[in-house]
Design an enzyme around this catalytic site. Structure first.
Site, PDB file in Angstrom:
ATOM      1  N   THR A 291       3.765  -1.794  -1.108  1.00 31.77           N
ATOM      2  CA  THR A 291       2.413  -2.342  -1.224  1.00 31.77           C
ATOM      3  C   THR A 291       1.774  -1.879  -2.525  1.00 31.77           C
ATOM      4  OG1 THR A 291       2.114  -2.420   1.182  1.00 31.77           O
ATOM      5  CG2 THR A 291       0.122  -2.401  -0.160  1.00 31.77           C
ATOM      6  N   GLN A 321       2.351  -7.873   2.932  1.00 31.47           N
ATOM      7  CA  GLN A 321       1.480  -7.155   2.011  1.00 31.47           C
ATOM      8  C   GLN A 321       1.747  -7.581   0.575  1.00 31.47           C
ATOM      9  OE1 GLN A 321       3.513  -5.890   4.414  1.00 31.47           O
ATOM     10  NE2 GLN A 321       2.841  -3.838   5.045  1.00 31.47           N
ATOM     11  N   ASP A 344      -3.729  -7.513   2.380  1.00 35.63           N
ATOM     12  CA  ASP A 344      -3.854  -6.410   1.404  1.00 35.63           C
ATOM     13  C   ASP A 344      -4.227  -6.904   0.011  1.00 35.63           C
ATOM     14  OD1 ASP A 344      -3.105  -4.883   3.532  1.00 35.63           O
ATOM     15  OD2 ASP A 344      -1.298  -4.064   2.638  1.00 35.63           O
ATOM     16  N   TRP A 435      -7.005   2.715   9.364  1.00 34.49           N
ATOM     17  CA  TRP A 435      -5.663   2.959   8.850  1.00 34.49           C
ATOM     18  C   TRP A 435      -5.303   4.432   9.010  1.00 34.49           C
ATOM     19  CZ3 TRP A 435      -4.063   2.201   2.993  1.00 34.49           C
ATOM     20  CH2 TRP A 435      -2.677   2.380   2.886  1.00 34.49           C
TER      21      TRP A 435
END
Length: 527
Positions: A291, A321, A344, A435
């Protein structure tokens, strides 16, 4: 006579240390234990302080903080060397991708600790708030290294790097002690509102000017100095002076990944508006990137500014992502920019960041990371996800209770994008999910359209996070803003006090009154 007296004292002291070494050792250990017991991780603190060459009695919290930073730096340097040597063990592209991220992130952790140690030296080049920001970044880097290896299923390979030398625990200790000094300063009402030492008088005058002349021009048609944005950024990195450097990017779609390195400071990218100047690429986790490294634009240099540009990741909703922009630039500003992606989209990775009059498009966790980031007068467009998915706007990643990080969205709008409007009833949309354990996000005075689910927020994997996170809503309005049916988690708060809400303003969360005036970008200091 005086010289003989000094000599006798020295001899007596030497004899005492030889006769009573255990007494001196006990006193030293007792002193170290007393201080280390004030930290969240006392055992590594005791171990490494007793190994440290500076065997003296610590008398003040500021001394203890400095020793903690020094030891964390020494262990981080050791981890950095180990990570560098570890590269020869990579056997496939996933291992190499995760290792490349980890090496870069450990290099930056060393840089942040060095910066903190220098700033807290005799000349006091930084405030305690600055130190807390840089220490928070140092810890975030290590967490990002671990996250990337898990995404690519190479955790076992990266484990010797990511769990090395108690670096995380030692940085956490330093954060806790520095937080005590911050709290003391607040109690004494000490003011840190002056311009920081890294913003020169010349720089302030330059940036407050109504007209800024570009140093380099980028144009696809060849009418500028360069045809690609990265070529101009590379040229800027070779300049001798580090004052503000302006790169004008003419109208066009620039298919490239760009990186502004952490030694390439005070870069300003100016476009022809979000509909005209677009930087795009298509890296994704499904395509083999982490990511972190999927970002179309990766910004690390201090004091970055962007204006009138769209940053896009074109991978699409099926690729997972895929980051449009990743920023770890301290004191960075994004003004009248757009960030387009799906999952994302915008990685506010670390440091202090400010977004004004921007457009953010996405589906899942599309504003995420562990920066101290304030969004003002922005429009958040929630897009249509793939079948079976729910939309989640934020995923904040604070993983230590003393990190001064969080996402604050103020005077903004939450709206469905054009592709979601016909199918609003088919997809749930939530304001955020945790998260990490100490996730912190607030929406203040925002318009929320009817797409927002009445419960507001979504759980992640660990139910314990619901007690340690901080999610807040303050004076929001619109059909999706009612808090009547919101989650009943201990960590969720309907904020009614302006004093509480003010903790998440430009003034408090990013100390913006000390550096945003120099950028010339409009902002609201308080609520």
């Amino acid at each position: 006579m005086a010289l003989r007296l000094v000599y006798r004292v020295f001899i007596l002291a030497s004899i005492f240390s030889l006769i009573f070494p255990s007494a001196l050792s006990r006193n030293h250990y007792s002193n170290i234990s007393w201080w280390c017991n004030k930290t969240p991780n006392p055992e590594p603190c005791k171990y490494f302080l007793n190994q440290n060459r500076h065997r003296f009695a610590i008398k003040h919290t500021t001394e203890f903080r400095k020793v903690l930073v020094q030891i964390a730096l020494e262990r981080a340097l050791d981890a950095q060397r180990h990570a560098s040597e570890f590269g020869q063990n990579c056997q496939n592209k996933h291992q190499k991708a995760a290792w490349t991220d980890c090496l870069k992130l450990y290099n930056d952790t060393v840089s942040q600790l060095n910066r903190t140690l220098e700033g807290l030296g005799h000349n006091w080049k930084c405030t305690d708030f600055d130190a807390q920001t840089w220490l928070s970044t140092a810890l975030t880097n290590i967490a990002t290294c671990r996250a990337g290896s898990l995404e690519l299923n190479v955790w076992d390979f990266i484990l010797p790097i990511a769990s090395n030398n108690n670096v995380s625990e030692l940085i956490s200790n330093t954060l806790a002690i520095n937080s005590q000094l911050l709290d003391l300063k607040r109690e004494n009402h000490t003011d840190d509102d002056d311009f920081p030492t890294w913003v020169s008088y010349h720089e302030r005058k330059l940036l407050q000017s109504s007209s800024i002349k570009a140093h380099l021009v980028v144009a696809k048609d060849g009418s500028g100095h360069f045809r690609t944005v990265q070529a101009a950024i590379n040229a800027a990195s070779r300049r001798r002076r580090t004052t503000r450097f302006v790169i004008y990017i003419k109208k066009g779609i620039y298919w490239e990944n760009i990186v502004v390195g952490n030694n390439n400071n005070n870069i300003m990218l100016v476009g022809d508006g979000i509909k005209n100047t677009i930087i795009t690429a298509s890296r994704s986790v499904s395509g083999g990137s982490t990511t972190y490294n999927s970002a179309t634009a990766g910004i690390d240099g201090l004091g970055f500014i962007a204006r009138g540009i769209t940053f896009r990741n074109s991978a699409g909703p099926l690729k997972g992502q895929a980051v449009a922009l990743r920023s770890a630039s301290d004191l960075s500003v994004f003004y009248q920019c757009a960030f387009q992606g799906y999952q994302d989209t915008l990685m506010v990775h670390s440091q202090r960041q400010f977004y004004r009059q921007c457009y953010i498009y996405g589906t899942i966790d599309f504003i995420f990371g562990n920066a101290a980031a304030v969004f003002q007068n922005c429009i958040i467009f929630v897009r249509r996800p793939i079948h079976g998915q729910a939309n989640v706007i934020t995923a904040q990643a604070r993983n230590d209770p003393f990190q001064n990080t969080g996402i604050s969205i103020q005077n903004s709008q939450v709206l469905p994008a054009a592709d979601l409007k016909p199918a609003i009833q088919s997809f749930n949309t939530f304001l955020g999910r945790p998260w990490q354990k100490y996730s912190r996000t607030v929406f203040m005075k925002c318009y929320m359209d009817s797409l927002v689910n009445p419960v507001g927020w979504l759980e992640w994997d660990n139910p314990d996070y619901l007690n340690t996170l901080y999610y807040g809503e303050y004076k929001n309005y619109g059909p999706g803003s009612s808090t009547r049916n919101r989650v009943r988690w201990r960590g969720f708060h309907v904020i009614t006090s302006p004093n509480v809400a003010s903790q998440f303003t430009v003034r408090s969360l990013i100390a913006g009154q000390s550096w945003l005036p120099a950028t010339g970008v409009p902002f609201s200091t308080d609520l």
